[in-house]
Design a protein around this motif. Structure first.
Motif, PDB file in Angstrom:
ATOM      1  N   GLU A   1       0.602  -1.140   0.082  1.00  0.00           N
ATOM      2  CA  GLU A   1      -0.063   0.147  -0.011  1.00  0.00           C
ATOM      3  C   GLU A   1       0.833   1.182   0.000  1.00  0.00           C
TER       4      GLU A   1
ATOM      5  N   THR B   1       0.032   7.576   2.269  1.00  0.00           N
ATOM      6  CA  THR B   1      -0.882   8.713   1.625  1.00  0.00           C
ATOM      7  C   THR B   1      -0.021  10.042   2.024  1.00  0.00           C
ATOM      8  N   THR B   2      -0.242  11.151   1.380  1.00  0.00           N
ATOM      9  CA  THR B   2       0.376  12.194   1.623  1.00  0.00           C
ATOM     10  C   THR B   2       0.507  12.692   2.908  1.00  0.00           C
ATOM     11  N   GLU B   3      -0.497  12.565   3.631  1.00  0.00           N
ATOM     12  CA  GLU B   3      -0.505  12.903   5.346  1.00  0.00           C
ATOM     13  C   GLU B   3       0.445  12.125   5.698  1.00  0.00           C
ATOM     14  N   GLU B   4       0.382  10.848   5.682  1.00  0.00           N
ATOM     15  CA  GLU B   4       1.413   9.838   6.245  1.00  0.00           C
ATOM     16  C   GLU B   4       2.729  10.220   6.177  1.00  0.00           C
TER      17      GLU B   4
END
Lengths: 140, 335
Positions: B58, B61-64
């Motif tokens: 996976e 995400t950008t936030e991660e």
């Protein structure tokens, strides 16, 4: 322990059984079965508890199977605690370092019995005038 | 910029400004280190790939990725990059900040002061890098990612250097045996071969052997069915002999995943996730793991080996006789 008398004897028995089982298992399956060990960066980050769940999952799984890496992390935790209250900085001037190229040249001479100056041939030059000021104390 | 970095930048263009922000902050603190923005970005991208992308199908995400970048020990990484580049000022700073610490750690681990000095010397040489690949010097600093502290990483480097030093002087000894000689080491144990005496009735002996076999199989399977974090906790406690307070140290960080897995269903954690982990908490986690093992152990003996409750008690008693087990509370008297 005050409440020791209320402990189910089977709880104690299972602890002893598990204890010996795990130790004997480690004796039989040494870390040679692992193809690759974790690198120093991952070991240190794990031992410091810095990894997220996503990052830690494969590492925890590796540590369960690899006694070598697990042992390193255990030792790192001990070290971390042993030096937790350690004074981290040496007061300025107390231990004035030499110019790094000199330090390394001396080390190489001691280790290999030769001064391999070629290795340092590409040593960076001073970058600007501010550097010169900062570096005065460490240059000969 | 490297090809990898460009690829990564395309994947996470939203992180570009954060990386610039990190660079500017570091650069302001250490303007003489000569680190270019591209150097830091390359290194950050490498760290993201290693920890967030490497082991998961996976994509993060950008936030991660942003959260991840905010957690990077940026100042330490900046110093390491500068040292890897051979910047004189950075090396001076590194020497000033870390040399005496390295020496203390080495003295703590090594058997003699000579060994300790030898290790520190060899680590310095390795950190600078004597190997040249494609015309470029390879510095050990290039392997530091900034995910943990530089000091934590240095401890690990010292530890490995010490193992290497021992290996060099003891060619015939295996890696496993060698690691036992560095630090506090292991205390291996094996199942005791019980001498029941020559007069034991043969039928009795056969029955006992059957119970022993079932017991071993049940304990093995019970452990194998635990979750990895439970296995690791038990291995740290029983095999590595980590004390409760040492395990508590390992999960001190409120974001620690090990802590999260044990406290997943905990009400108190939801109320206050940053609560300090005490030794008693680790003991409770151990107790829960023991309870789980005991339950699976009993289930297997009853369901697979078809043993009655009485026979199950015989198994436990035999195991106790054989193993003379220790109990969970052994550390409480010493901590």
């Amino acid at each position: 322990m005050e409440n020791k008398e209320f402990i189910n004897p089977q709880d104690i028995q299972i602890q002893g059984l598990l204890d010996r089982h795990l130790r004997s298992q480690v004796s039989r399956n040494n870390s040679a079965t692992q193809e690759r060990h974790l690198d120093e960066d991952a070991l240190a980050a794990f031992a410091e508890g810095n990894l997220s769940e996503r990052e830690a999952l494969p590492i925890v799984s590796h540590l369960v199977d690899c006694s070598f890496c697990r042992h390193v992390t255990a030792e790192l935790v001990r070290l971390d605690l042993a030096f937790a209250d350690d004074e981290v900085r040496v007061a300025a001037g107390e231990n004035q370092p030499s110019k790094i190229s000199e330090v390394l040249s001396n080390l190489l001479s001691r280790i290999f019995g030769t001064n391999d100056s070629a290795v340092f041939a590409h040593q960076e030059k001073e970058e600007d005038s501010e550097n010169t000021e900062d570096s005065k104390g460490i240059e000969k | 910029m490297s090809r990898e970095a460009i690829q990564h930048e395309n994947l996470f263009p939203e992180c570009e400004s954060l990386m610039v922000e990190i660079y500017e902050r570091c650069s302001e603190k250490a303007p003489n280190f000569g680190v270019l923005a591209e150097h830091l970005k390359d290194s950050l991208c490498k760290t993201v790939r290693k920890y967030l992308q490497n082991n998961s199908s996976e994509e993060p995400t950008t936030e991660e990725v942003k959260n991840f970048l905010r957690q990077i020990q940026a100042d330490d990484l900046f110093l390491a990059i500068a040292c890897a580049n051979g910047n004189e000022r950075a090396w001076w700073e590194f020497d000033q900040q870390h040399r005496s610490y390295l020496e203390r750690v080495a003295r703590h681990l090594a058997r003699t002061d000579i060994d300790a000095q030898e290790v520190v010397d060899s680590v310095y040489v390795e950190l600078y890098g004597t190997r040249v690949v494609n015309g470029e010097r390879v510095s050990k600093f290039a392997t530091y990612s900034g995910r943990g502290s530089l000091r934590g990483w240095l401890r690990t480097v010292i530890w490995h250097a010490l193992v290497d030093l021992h290996r060099a002087s003891h060619d015939e000894v295996s890696l496993d045996e060698m690691t036992e000689n560095v630090g506090e080491g292991y205390a291996h144990a094996t199942f005791a071969k019980v001498n029941l005496g020559g007069e034991v009735d043969r039928i009795n002996q056969i029955a006992k052997d059957r119970y022993r076999k079932a017991t071993l199989s049940a304990i093995e399977n019970a452990f194998a069915n635990l979750d990895d974090h439970e296995k690791l906790l038990l291995l740290y406690y029983h095999v590595e002999n980590l004390k409760l307070r040492e395990i508590a140290r390992l999960v001190e960080n409120s974001e620690s995943p090990l802590r999260g897995w044990f406290q997943r269903k905990s009400v108190s954690r939801e109320k206050n996730p940053a609560t300090r982990i005490h030794e008693s908490t680790v003991m409770r986690w151990l107790e829960k793991s023991y309870a789980k093992v005991l339950k699976m152990f009993r289930t297997e003996l009853q369901a697979v080996h078809k043993l009655s409750e009485d026979e199950l008690n015989i198994c436990m008693e035999l195991a106790t006789e054989d193993l003379a087990g220790q109990n969970l509370y052994r550390n409480l008297t010493t901590t």
